[in-house]
Design a protein around this motif. Structure first.
Motif, mmCIF file in Angstrom:
data_model
loop_
_atom_site.group_PDB
_atom_site.id
_atom_site.type_symbol
_atom_site.label_atom_id
_atom_site.label_comp_id
_atom_site.label_asym_id
_atom_site.label_seq_id
_atom_site.Cartn_x
_atom_site.Cartn_y
_atom_site.Cartn_z
ATOM 1 N N ARG A 25 0.837 -1.196 0.000
ATOM 2 C CA ARG A 25 0.000 0.000 0.000
ATOM 3 C C ARG A 25 0.876 1.251 0.000
ATOM 4 O O ARG A 25 2.060 1.222 0.321
ATOM 5 C CB ARG A 25 -0.882 0.008 1.272
ATOM 6 N N SER A 26 0.255 2.361 -0.382
ATOM 7 C CA SER A 26 0.947 3.658 -0.342
ATOM 8 C C SER A 26 0.820 4.192 1.081
ATOM 9 O O SER A 26 -0.042 5.011 1.384
ATOM 10 C CB SER A 26 0.324 4.613 -1.354
ATOM 11 N N ASN A 81 0.136 17.636 2.312
ATOM 12 C CA ASN A 81 1.105 16.531 2.284
ATOM 13 C C ASN A 81 2.143 16.622 3.402
ATOM 14 O O ASN A 81 2.816 15.631 3.699
ATOM 15 C CB ASN A 81 1.833 16.499 0.937
ATOM 16 N N LYS A 84 1.979 14.193 6.426
ATOM 17 C CA LYS A 84 2.229 12.813 6.001
ATOM 18 C C LYS A 84 3.733 12.605 5.775
ATOM 19 O O LYS A 84 4.291 11.571 6.160
ATOM 20 C CB LYS A 84 1.437 12.502 4.724
ATOM 21 N N GLY A 155 3.195 13.668 -5.561
ATOM 22 C CA GLY A 155 3.362 14.622 -6.653
ATOM 23 C C GLY A 155 2.955 16.030 -6.249
ATOM 24 O O GLY A 155 3.229 16.987 -6.969
ATOM 25 N N ARG A 191 -8.504 0.384 0.515
ATOM 26 C CA ARG A 191 -7.916 0.327 -0.823
ATOM 27 C C ARG A 191 -8.946 0.836 -1.837
ATOM 28 O O ARG A 191 -10.090 0.368 -1.845
ATOM 29 C CB ARG A 191 -7.565 -1.125 -1.123
HETATM 30 C C1 LIG Z 1 2.857 10.101 -9.129
HETATM 31 C C2 LIG Z 1 2.083 9.994 -7.834
HETATM 32 C C3 LIG Z 1 1.742 11.153 -7.156
HETATM 33 C C4 LIG Z 1 1.046 11.076 -5.939
HETATM 34 N N1 LIG Z 1 0.817 12.229 -5.238
HETATM 35 C C5 LIG Z 1 0.278 12.146 -3.994
HETATM 36 C C6 LIG Z 1 0.163 13.312 -3.185
HETATM 37 O O1 LIG Z 1 0.523 14.430 -3.573
HETATM 38 N N2 LIG Z 1 -0.350 13.155 -1.931
HETATM 39 C C7 LIG Z 1 -0.751 11.926 -1.440
HETATM 40 O O2 LIG Z 1 -1.197 11.844 -0.293
HETATM 41 N N3 LIG Z 1 -0.640 10.809 -2.200
HETATM 42 C C8 LIG Z 1 -0.140 10.886 -3.453
HETATM 43 N N4 LIG Z 1 -0.005 9.742 -4.207
HETATM 44 C C9 LIG Z 1 -0.431 8.439 -3.654
HETATM 45 C C10 LIG Z 1 -1.655 7.839 -4.401
HETATM 46 O O3 LIG Z 1 -2.830 8.513 -4.030
HETATM 47 C C11 LIG Z 1 -1.729 6.348 -4.052
HETATM 48 O O4 LIG Z 1 -0.543 5.742 -4.508
HETATM 49 C C12 LIG Z 1 -2.941 5.665 -4.712
HETATM 50 O O5 LIG Z 1 -4.119 6.193 -4.194
HETATM 51 C C13 LIG Z 1 -2.922 4.156 -4.499
HETATM 52 O O6 LIG Z 1 -2.893 3.854 -3.126
HETATM 53 P P1 LIG Z 1 -2.559 2.350 -2.628
HETATM 54 O O7 LIG Z 1 -1.194 2.016 -3.190
HETATM 55 O O8 LIG Z 1 -2.534 2.421 -1.133
HETATM 56 O O9 LIG Z 1 -3.616 1.457 -3.165
HETATM 57 C C14 LIG Z 1 0.661 9.803 -5.433
HETATM 58 C C15 LIG Z 1 1.000 8.638 -6.144
HETATM 59 C C16 LIG Z 1 1.712 8.726 -7.312
HETATM 60 C C17 LIG Z 1 2.112 7.440 -8.017
#
Ligand SMILES: Cc1cc2nc3c(=O)[nH]c(=O)nc-3n(C[C@H](O)[C@H](O)[C@H](O)COP(=O)(O)O)c2cc1C
Length: 204
Positions: A25-26, A81, A84, A155, A191
């Motif tokens: 997960r992210s 952000n 976090k 991003g 998710r």
């Molecule tokens: C290029 C990119 C930019 C992103 N930018 C942000 C952001 O600015 N802030 C944030 O909280 N998450 C950001 N994310 C996280 C995404 O929201 C997250 O990877 C997506 O929702 C999938 O989540 P999961 O891997 O938990 O399923 C970014 C992800 C990517 C790949």
């Protein structure tokens, strides 16, 4: 007659598929222990083998190891952000190198004309640098997961401000990575859905 087992559906075993994709997960919450910045070089040395257009390899990584560098990264992030990023034990800036073509003797041996082609086309070069860096970033994220780490990309940053504050000459910020050892709760909530193959994949 001897019975043979059917070929496995995937080359990666179930544990690897879970670690790299299905359970990864992210994360915004991490275990309370530091991440050795050395892991970034180790991960680079694996992820660098992923393919790029004309083998250009434009991705660069800046490890924000010092407190000053961390503060600069967080200050350049969009306000939502920042809290976090504060929680991530290690911050890494993914950037592209606008002069990736200066490495052409290594990346395109025997084709010196490639340097002039990129030199005379800044717009085309910029597109390759951005697209290639984002492609390589995907390899890096998967490689970090392969090291047992959790990572969230960001991003939502002021790229120009971060570039000015922290990056070597000719490097341009793309995305910040918040990296840590996984915690029991990743903090990223439910998710969200993924586009299914029958929508995203067309066979003609
Ligand atoms: C290029 C990119 C930019 C992103 N930018 C942000 C952001 O600015 N802030 C944030 O909280 N998450 C950001 N994310 C996280 C995404 O929201 C997250 O990877 C997506 O929702 C999938 O989540 P999961 O891997 O938990 O399923 C970014 C992800 C990517 C790949």
């Amino acid at each position: 007659m001897t019975q043979t087992n059917p070929a496995p559906a995937f080359t990666l075993d179930d544990a690897a598929r879970r670690a790299l994709f299905l359970d990864a997960r992210s994360a915004i919450a991490f275990a309370d222990r530091p991440v050795d910045p050395e892991v970034v070089s180790r991960v680079w040395d694996l992820a660098k083998w992923g393919p790029t257009s004309q083998n250009t390899q434009p991705l660069r990584l800046v490890v924000a190891a010092s407190q000053e560098a961390r503060s600069a990264v967080i200050a350049a992030a969009m306000p939502g952000n920042r809290p976090k990023l504060e929680r991530a034990p290690l911050l890494v800036v993914a950037a592209h190198d606008d002069r990736f073509h200066d490495h052409h003797e290594l990346t395109s041996p025997g084709f010196p004309e490639i340097h002039g082609r990129f030199e005379s086309d800044p717009a085309g070069r910029g597109a390759i640098a951005h697209g290639g860096a984002m492609l390589q970033l995907g390899y890096v994220i998967v490689a970090l997961r392969g090291e047992g780490l959790a990572v969230r990309p960001y991003g939502g940053i002021d790229r120009a401000a971060l570039t000015d504050a922290l990056l070597p000459e000719h490097w341009r910020a793309e995305v910040v990575l918040g990296i840590g050892h996984p915690a029991p709760d990743h903090g990223a909530g439910e998710r969200k859905g993924r586009i299914p193959a029958d929508t995203a994949v067309v066979t003609r």
